[in-house]
Scaffold this motif. Structure first.
Motif, PDB file in Angstrom:
ATOM      1  N   SER A  55      -5.082 -12.976   9.489  1.00  0.00           N
ATOM      2  CA  SER A  55      -5.266 -11.535   9.641  1.00  0.00           C
ATOM      3  C   SER A  55      -5.259 -11.128  11.112  1.00  0.00           C
ATOM      4  O   SER A  55      -5.875 -10.134  11.481  1.00  0.00           O
ATOM      5  CB  SER A  55      -6.596 -11.111   8.989  1.00  0.00           C
ATOM      6  N   ASN A  74     -10.855  -0.020   7.491  1.00  0.00           N
ATOM      7  CA  ASN A  74     -11.292  -1.404   7.307  1.00  0.00           C
ATOM      8  C   ASN A  74     -12.096  -1.552   6.015  1.00  0.00           C
ATOM      9  O   ASN A  74     -13.315  -1.694   6.019  1.00  0.00           O
ATOM     10  CB  ASN A  74     -12.121  -1.854   8.514  1.00  0.00           C
ATOM     11  N   ASN A  75     -11.402  -1.498   4.885  1.00  0.00           N
ATOM     12  CA  ASN A  75     -12.018  -1.727   3.581  1.00  0.00           C
ATOM     13  C   ASN A  75     -10.939  -2.251   2.640  1.00  0.00           C
ATOM     14  O   ASN A  75      -9.762  -2.344   3.003  1.00  0.00           O
ATOM     15  CB  ASN A  75     -12.652  -0.444   3.032  1.00  0.00           C
ATOM     16  N   ALA A  76     -11.355  -2.613   1.442  1.00  0.00           N
ATOM     17  CA  ALA A  76     -10.409  -3.235   0.500  1.00  0.00           C
ATOM     18  C   ALA A  76      -9.268  -2.298   0.141  1.00  0.00           C
ATOM     19  O   ALA A  76      -8.097  -2.698   0.111  1.00  0.00           O
ATOM     20  CB  ALA A  76     -11.148  -3.690  -0.758  1.00  0.00           C
ATOM     21  N   PHE A  77      -9.607  -1.023  -0.123  1.00  0.00           N
ATOM     22  CA  PHE A  77      -8.565  -0.075  -0.493  1.00  0.00           C
ATOM     23  C   PHE A  77      -7.618   0.189   0.672  1.00  0.00           C
ATOM     24  O   PHE A  77      -6.394   0.259   0.500  1.00  0.00           O
ATOM     25  CB  PHE A  77      -9.189   1.234  -0.964  1.00  0.00           C
ATOM     26  N   GLU A  79      -6.912  -1.818   3.147  1.00  0.00           N
ATOM     27  CA  GLU A  79      -6.063  -2.999   3.361  1.00  0.00           C
ATOM     28  C   GLU A  79      -4.957  -3.082   2.310  1.00  0.00           C
ATOM     29  O   GLU A  79      -3.814  -3.410   2.621  1.00  0.00           O
ATOM     30  CB  GLU A  79      -6.931  -4.258   3.328  1.00  0.00           C
ATOM     31  N   TYR A  80      -5.318  -2.767   1.048  1.00  0.00           N
ATOM     32  CA  TYR A  80      -4.326  -2.809  -0.029  1.00  0.00           C
ATOM     33  C   TYR A  80      -3.232  -1.762   0.188  1.00  0.00           C
ATOM     34  O   TYR A  80      -2.039  -2.074   0.118  1.00  0.00           O
ATOM     35  CB  TYR A  80      -5.020  -2.586  -1.368  1.00  0.00           C
ATOM     36  N   GLU A  83      -1.011  -2.598   3.107  1.00  0.00           N
ATOM     37  CA  GLU A  83      -0.011  -3.619   2.780  1.00  0.00           C
ATOM     38  C   GLU A  83       1.172  -3.014   2.038  1.00  0.00           C
ATOM     39  O   GLU A  83       2.332  -3.361   2.312  1.00  0.00           O
ATOM     40  CB  GLU A  83      -0.662  -4.715   1.937  1.00  0.00           C
TER      41      GLU A  83
END
Length: 323
Positions: A55, A74-77, A79-80, A83
């Motif tokens: 990363s 900077n969180n899961a959503f 980052e998803y 991408e």
């Protein structure tokens, strides 16, 4: 009747545009199974790499943001979504896209509710916007990846010539990033930066394939990793990979040509019911009133939609030819 007709037309639009494109878009096979296979092999390739290195570019990107932007991104959503935007080749910030989508959903819901006074249509609006945006990202990703694969063959030739001259592998990556056009120059430039930062070559190449899920990139990664571990003539290996990829492209074009009739038949079979419905409604609206107003008519429409969806999946299975 007007509200039912409007809702039905929305369903028809989604069925025609979204389902047809996502199901019938691939005449040479879907990438889903291929991407799962690539993901498993990438994990094996990068097995010896350090997890924190994978990363590195993501951390560098977050460091350039302000505190508020970093917290939103900077969180899961984030980052998803980031991408997915990266796969589509869009230099958009994930949190800004999420904010604009939210604004567009609420504005569209209130506008449709104000204009049509239909709660059903207002409730269906978010799904339509999200499906449309997903299709947009999917289309952009497919277009970018197809262009990347076309350029990748030329990049292999550039790398082969650079290796024959005597350049080290890191300089070879830099040469591709300087001499080739986007998007391949951008991707090889990122890999060059990672290698300069000290990232393990397995991890850097795995990141390259993760950003560009392609069998061609996976074959290139395997050749480079094996050459680094066992030795050998990498330039000769890249020349053979280039010839294999060119042969694969010729086969893909031949398969697409041979399957053109089947794809055209699928489009005709899919569009005939919709065109016939619109012609009947324009010529004789009262003729379709029992179909739209009665409970039995709504049941018929529901069963028809289910059967047409099953038919699209079946046509997709017939046209799916893995190359």
């Amino acid at each position: 009747m007007d509200q039912n007709l409007q809702l039905y037309l929305i369903v028809l639009f989604v069925a025609v545009v979204v389902i047809s494109q996502t199901i019938l878009i691939s005449a040479t096979g879907t990438r889903a199974n291929r991407n799962r296979l690539i993901k498993k092999q990438l994990e094996a390739i990068a097995e010896s790499g350090k997890p924190q290195q994978q990363s590195l570019l993501r951390k560098s990107y977050l460091d350039k943001l302000g505190p508020t932007e970093r917290w939103l991104e900077n969180n899961a959503f984030g980052e998803y979504l980031g991408e997915k935007l990266q796969l589509a080749g869009l230099e958009w910030k994930a949190y800004k896209v999420a904010i604009w989508l939210t604004i567009a959903i609420f504005f569209s819901m209130f506008s449709i509710l104000f204009l049509t006074q239909s709660i059903k249509m207002a409730i269906a609006t978010p799904a339509i916007i999200l499906i449309g945006f997903t299709f947009f990202l999917h289309h952009k990703s497919e277009t970018r990846l197809n262009l990347f694969e076309e350029q990748f063959v030329e990049a292999l030739d550039v790398m082969k010539r650079a290796l024959l001259v005597g350049y080290p592998f890191t300089e070879v990556m830099r040469t591709v990033s300087e001499e080739m056009p986007p998007p391949i120059s951008v991707e090889f430039g990122k890999t060059f930066v990672e290698l300069n930062y000290g990232v393990d070559i397995k991890v850097a190449l795995a990141n390259l394939a993760q950003r560009n899920p392609s069998v061609s990139v996976l074959a290139f990664n395997s050749a480079v990793v094996i050459q680094k571990e066992t030795g050998g003539n990498l330039a000769e290996t890249l020349d053979k990979i280039s010839n294999v990829i060119r042969s694969r492209f010729r086969l893909m074009r031949k398969v697409r040509t041979l399957s053109a009739e089947g794809r055209m038949s699928a489009w005709v079979l899919m569009m005939v019911p919709f065109v016939l419905f619109l012609m009947l409604y324009i010529s004789n609206p009262e003729y379709l009133a029992p179909l739209l107003d009665s409970e039995r008519g709504n049941t018929v429409l529901t069963v028809t939609a289910i059967l047409m969806t099953l038919g699209l999946f079946w046509i997709r299975k017939l046209l799916r030819i893995e190359v």
